[in-house]
Structures are given as structure tokens and as C-alpha cells.
Design a protein around this motif. Sequence first.
Motif, PDB file in Angstrom:
ATOM      1  N   PHE A  20     -14.035  -7.822   2.633  1.00  0.00           N
ATOM      2  CA  PHE A  20     -12.842  -8.003   1.811  1.00  0.00           C
ATOM      3  C   PHE A  20     -12.602  -9.475   1.467  1.00  0.00           C
ATOM      4  O   PHE A  20     -12.247  -9.807   0.336  1.00  0.00           O
ATOM      5  CB  PHE A  20     -11.618  -7.436   2.531  1.00  0.00           C
ATOM      6  CG  PHE A  20     -10.329  -7.720   1.816  1.00  0.00           C
ATOM      7  CD1 PHE A  20      -9.990  -7.015   0.670  1.00  0.00           C
ATOM      8  CD2 PHE A  20      -9.461  -8.704   2.266  1.00  0.00           C
ATOM      9  CE1 PHE A  20      -8.812  -7.287  -0.013  1.00  0.00           C
ATOM     10  CE2 PHE A  20      -8.292  -8.973   1.599  1.00  0.00           C
ATOM     11  CZ  PHE A  20      -7.959  -8.262   0.460  1.00  0.00           C
ATOM     12  N   ARG A  51      -7.531   5.969   0.131  1.00  0.00           N
ATOM     13  CA  ARG A  51      -8.704   6.714   0.608  1.00  0.00           C
ATOM     14  C   ARG A  51      -8.548   7.103   2.078  1.00  0.00           C
ATOM     15  O   ARG A  51      -8.946   8.197   2.491  1.00  0.00           O
ATOM     16  CB  ARG A  51      -9.970   5.875   0.407  1.00  0.00           C
ATOM     17  CG  ARG A  51     -10.334   5.640  -1.046  1.00  0.00           C
ATOM     18  CD  ARG A  51     -11.694   4.959  -1.162  1.00  0.00           C
ATOM     19  NE  ARG A  51     -12.005   4.603  -2.537  1.00  0.00           N
ATOM     20  CZ  ARG A  51     -13.181   4.132  -2.942  1.00  0.00           C
ATOM     21  NH1 ARG A  51     -14.155   3.951  -2.036  1.00  0.00           N
ATOM     22  NH2 ARG A  51     -13.410   3.824  -4.202  1.00  0.00           N
ATOM     23  N   VAL A  89     -16.679  -0.573   5.798  1.00  0.00           N
ATOM     24  CA  VAL A  89     -15.636  -0.666   6.810  1.00  0.00           C
ATOM     25  C   VAL A  89     -16.254  -0.534   8.188  1.00  0.00           C
ATOM     26  O   VAL A  89     -17.239   0.183   8.378  1.00  0.00           O
ATOM     27  CB  VAL A  89     -14.574   0.442   6.593  1.00  0.00           C
ATOM     28  CG1 VAL A  89     -15.191   1.829   6.739  1.00  0.00           C
ATOM     29  CG2 VAL A  89     -13.397   0.285   7.531  1.00  0.00           C
ATOM     30  N   THR A 128       0.802  -1.225   0.000  1.00  0.00           N
ATOM     31  CA  THR A 128       0.000   0.000   0.000  1.00  0.00           C
ATOM     32  C   THR A 128       0.838   1.280   0.000  1.00  0.00           C
ATOM     33  O   THR A 128       0.313   2.345  -0.305  1.00  0.00           O
ATOM     34  CB  THR A 128      -0.918   0.021   1.234  1.00  0.00           C
ATOM     35  OG1 THR A 128      -0.095   0.026   2.415  1.00  0.00           O
ATOM     36  CG2 THR A 128      -1.829  -1.199   1.251  1.00  0.00           C
ATOM     37  N   PHE A 160     -15.820   0.655  -5.044  1.00  0.00           N
ATOM     38  CA  PHE A 160     -14.451   0.454  -5.512  1.00  0.00           C
ATOM     39  C   PHE A 160     -14.496  -0.122  -6.927  1.00  0.00           C
ATOM     40  O   PHE A 160     -15.404  -0.891  -7.255  1.00  0.00           O
ATOM     41  CB  PHE A 160     -13.711  -0.536  -4.604  1.00  0.00           C
ATOM     42  CG  PHE A 160     -13.320   0.019  -3.268  1.00  0.00           C
ATOM     43  CD1 PHE A 160     -12.022   0.422  -3.023  1.00  0.00           C
ATOM     44  CD2 PHE A 160     -14.261   0.145  -2.245  1.00  0.00           C
ATOM     45  CE1 PHE A 160     -11.651   0.935  -1.788  1.00  0.00           C
ATOM     46  CE2 PHE A 160     -13.905   0.648  -1.011  1.00  0.00           C
ATOM     47  CZ  PHE A 160     -12.596   1.051  -0.780  1.00  0.00           C
ATOM     48  N   LEU A 164     -11.949  -3.740   6.945  1.00  0.00           N
ATOM     49  CA  LEU A 164     -12.831  -3.801   5.780  1.00  0.00           C
ATOM     50  C   LEU A 164     -13.860  -4.902   5.983  1.00  0.00           C
ATOM     51  O   LEU A 164     -13.533  -6.015   6.382  1.00  0.00           O
ATOM     52  CB  LEU A 164     -12.011  -4.055   4.514  1.00  0.00           C
ATOM     53  CG  LEU A 164     -10.897  -3.042   4.219  1.00  0.00           C
ATOM     54  CD1 LEU A 164     -10.246  -3.339   2.870  1.00  0.00           C
ATOM     55  CD2 LEU A 164     -11.425  -1.613   4.252  1.00  0.00           C
ATOM     56  N   ASP A 206      -6.521  -6.967   6.062  1.00  0.00           N
ATOM     57  CA  ASP A 206      -7.397  -5.868   5.644  1.00  0.00           C
ATOM     58  C   ASP A 206      -7.703  -4.934   6.812  1.00  0.00           C
ATOM     59  O   ASP A 206      -8.752  -4.290   6.847  1.00  0.00           O
ATOM     60  CB  ASP A 206      -8.690  -6.414   5.036  1.00  0.00           C
ATOM     61  CG  ASP A 206      -9.495  -7.268   6.016  1.00  0.00           C
ATOM     62  OD1 ASP A 206      -8.925  -7.671   7.053  1.00  0.00           O
ATOM     63  OD2 ASP A 206     -10.678  -7.535   5.749  1.00  0.00           O
ATOM     64  N   LEU A 262     -14.968   4.970   2.496  1.00  0.00           N
ATOM     65  CA  LEU A 262     -14.767   3.572   2.121  1.00  0.00           C
ATOM     66  C   LEU A 262     -16.088   2.881   1.798  1.00  0.00           C
ATOM     67  O   LEU A 262     -16.095   1.763   1.282  1.00  0.00           O
ATOM     68  CB  LEU A 262     -14.034   2.808   3.229  1.00  0.00           C
ATOM     69  CG  LEU A 262     -12.500   2.798   3.067  1.00  0.00           C
ATOM     70  CD1 LEU A 262     -11.933   4.199   3.228  1.00  0.00           C
ATOM     71  CD2 LEU A 262     -11.845   1.848   4.050  1.00  0.00           C
ATOM     72  N   GLU A 267      -6.200   0.762  -2.836  1.00  0.00           N
ATOM     73  CA  GLU A 267      -7.156   1.861  -2.999  1.00  0.00           C
ATOM     74  C   GLU A 267      -7.742   2.260  -1.650  1.00  0.00           C
ATOM     75  O   GLU A 267      -7.933   3.452  -1.368  1.00  0.00           O
ATOM     76  CB  GLU A 267      -8.273   1.440  -3.953  1.00  0.00           C
ATOM     77  CG  GLU A 267      -9.439   2.410  -4.069  1.00  0.00           C
ATOM     78  CD  GLU A 267      -9.044   3.756  -4.654  1.00  0.00           C
ATOM     79  OE1 GLU A 267      -9.804   4.730  -4.456  1.00  0.00           O
ATOM     80  OE2 GLU A 267      -7.979   3.846  -5.303  1.00  0.00           O
ATOM     81  N   ALA A 268      -8.033   1.269  -0.791  1.00  0.00           N
ATOM     82  CA  ALA A 268      -8.551   1.577   0.543  1.00  0.00           C
ATOM     83  C   ALA A 268      -7.541   2.397   1.335  1.00  0.00           C
ATOM     84  O   ALA A 268      -7.895   3.363   2.013  1.00  0.00           O
ATOM     85  CB  ALA A 268      -8.894   0.290   1.288  1.00  0.00           C
TER      86      ALA A 268
END
Length: 309
Positions: free
Chosen positions: A187, A209, A266, A153, A255, A184, A226, A251, A205-206
Motif C-alpha cells: 500500500f 472486499r 495482503v 471506509t 484493484f 496490505l 492499511d 485482495l 475498496e479493500a
Amino acid sequence: MSAQGGPSPQPGAASDRQRAELAHAFVQAVDALLCIVDADGRILLTNPALQRFTGRADDELLGRRFWEVWVVPDDVPKAQEATRLAIARGEAGPLEANWVDGRGNLCRITMRNTVLHDDERRPYAIACVGIDVTDDRAREARLHQQIRTDLLTGIANRGALFDALRGRLETPDAPGCGVLFCDLDDFKRVNDQYGHGVGDQLLAEAAARLVEVAGDEHLVARFGGDEFVILCPLGSEDELARLARGVVARLGAPFPGPDGPLLIGVSVGAAVGHPGEPPDDVIARADRAMYGAKSQLRRRAPRPRGPAS
């Protein structure tokens, strides 16, 4: 014995003249930045390496105070005080500081300083051997950053998070902080259905954000899998609640997925850490609060998951 009655020179030993010539050749050839400055900081000697570094000829350097040439302006008072103390004490320790080269670039220099004494042991000058360690420190900084960064990430990893937590919690006079534990919601199903490639993209991407919502004043870290944690320096319950609402909203947006938008959501738990409290305890409380939020979500009417309609 020699003809003059003194000791015979050892085989291969250099004469005084040869030693002086060797010393001169060494000073001229060595890559280290060599200089001698007097008690007032005026330059008495430089070598070609230092002349190249400063972009100035020897006669342009001699007589100038060294802090007028290569010392960073903000560091001039420290350089002046270090010179005064070295002469007063008759000794000088190693230092590391930023110097400015002839092109205006900041360079990191490590220095070995030696106070010179006259025949009556009175200090009168300081000899400095400087080594440019700019590239070494840059490599160390990159390695340190890699060690503290989650490779998938690009945000802080678990180790960096706990370092930051210890800095804000471990001592009685520490400032404290707040923590949001984010997990999450859906996930695993996405990962199982679409594969790890899609799952990894979703995690990245999470994370992006979360960084967007948190802003520069907060630390966002991947805790594992996650799970993500946001460290909030202010640590107030109101600030945590406001930030948690922003996380849930951001979130909760779709996506990108291989078959269209994906909805995951989330669950967020908050905890305020106080000075002297172990970081593990604060994380555990935020984790329990997160599971409470997730349990409430499961008791609600199910909402559509997976590809958004």
C-alpha cells in the motif's frame, strides 16, 4: 384575617376554582402524553396530546385498557405486570418503551409514572406523563454509530473493535473469538506513487472486499492505516484458516488504478482468543502472526507489483 376568621389569601394567590381551571388548561395544552389508568389498566383520563398521538377521540379511549391502544403487542405482558406491581407496591418508577401511534409507527416514549392513593392511602390508579423521545434516540444512535465508524471506509473503527473483543473475552464465561489481522502488502508504494486520493480509494475498496468475504456473521474493522482486523465469533482455527484464504484471494485480485489495475496483496495473521484473555494480547498475537506471514512473503521470489500487466 378574613371576614370568616380564616387566613387572608396572599396577593396574587389563585382560588381553588382558579387552580382547578389552571390545572385543566395545563392538561389540555401540554405536549406531553398524559393519562390516568386504573388498577385494571382501563383508561380514566387522557389529554389532547395523547388523543392526537393515538388518532382516537377521548370517548374512544376512556374505558379501554391502555395496552390495547398504544402498547407494542410483544410488550403487553410486561405492561400488564408493571401495572400489577405498581398497584401492589403503591409506587411506580420511570420507564422507557416503544409505543404505537395512530398511524402504526413505532415511537420511543419515556414515562414518569405516579401511583395515586385514596384518602386511606390505598393505591387505585396510575398517572403517566409520557414524552416522545423518538428523534432524540435516533440522533443518539446516529452519533453512537459515527463514533464507532471509520469515516474513510464506513466499517467499524478501532474503538468498536475493542468493544466487541471485550464483550467476547473479558469475563470467564465469555464465548471467546478468533481474530484475523490483515495488512496490505504494497500500500505505501501505491500511496507514494499515486497520492493519497488513490490510496484512500484503495483502502475503501479493500474494506469493501473484506466485508464481502467476511459476511454478516463477522465484524470487519479498520485498525489503523492499511491494517484491518476481522473478528470471528466462532473462533476455531479451521474457520480462521478458511477465512484467511478467502481474504488473500480476494485482495490479491487487481484493484482499479489511474494507470490501469494495481496489484497489492495482503498478509494475514490469525489468533484464537479465550475467555478471560485481554483483547490487547489477542491482537498482539495475531499481529505477530501477520508479520511472520509477511516475512515469508518477502523471502519468496518477487512478484510483479503496481500496475498489472
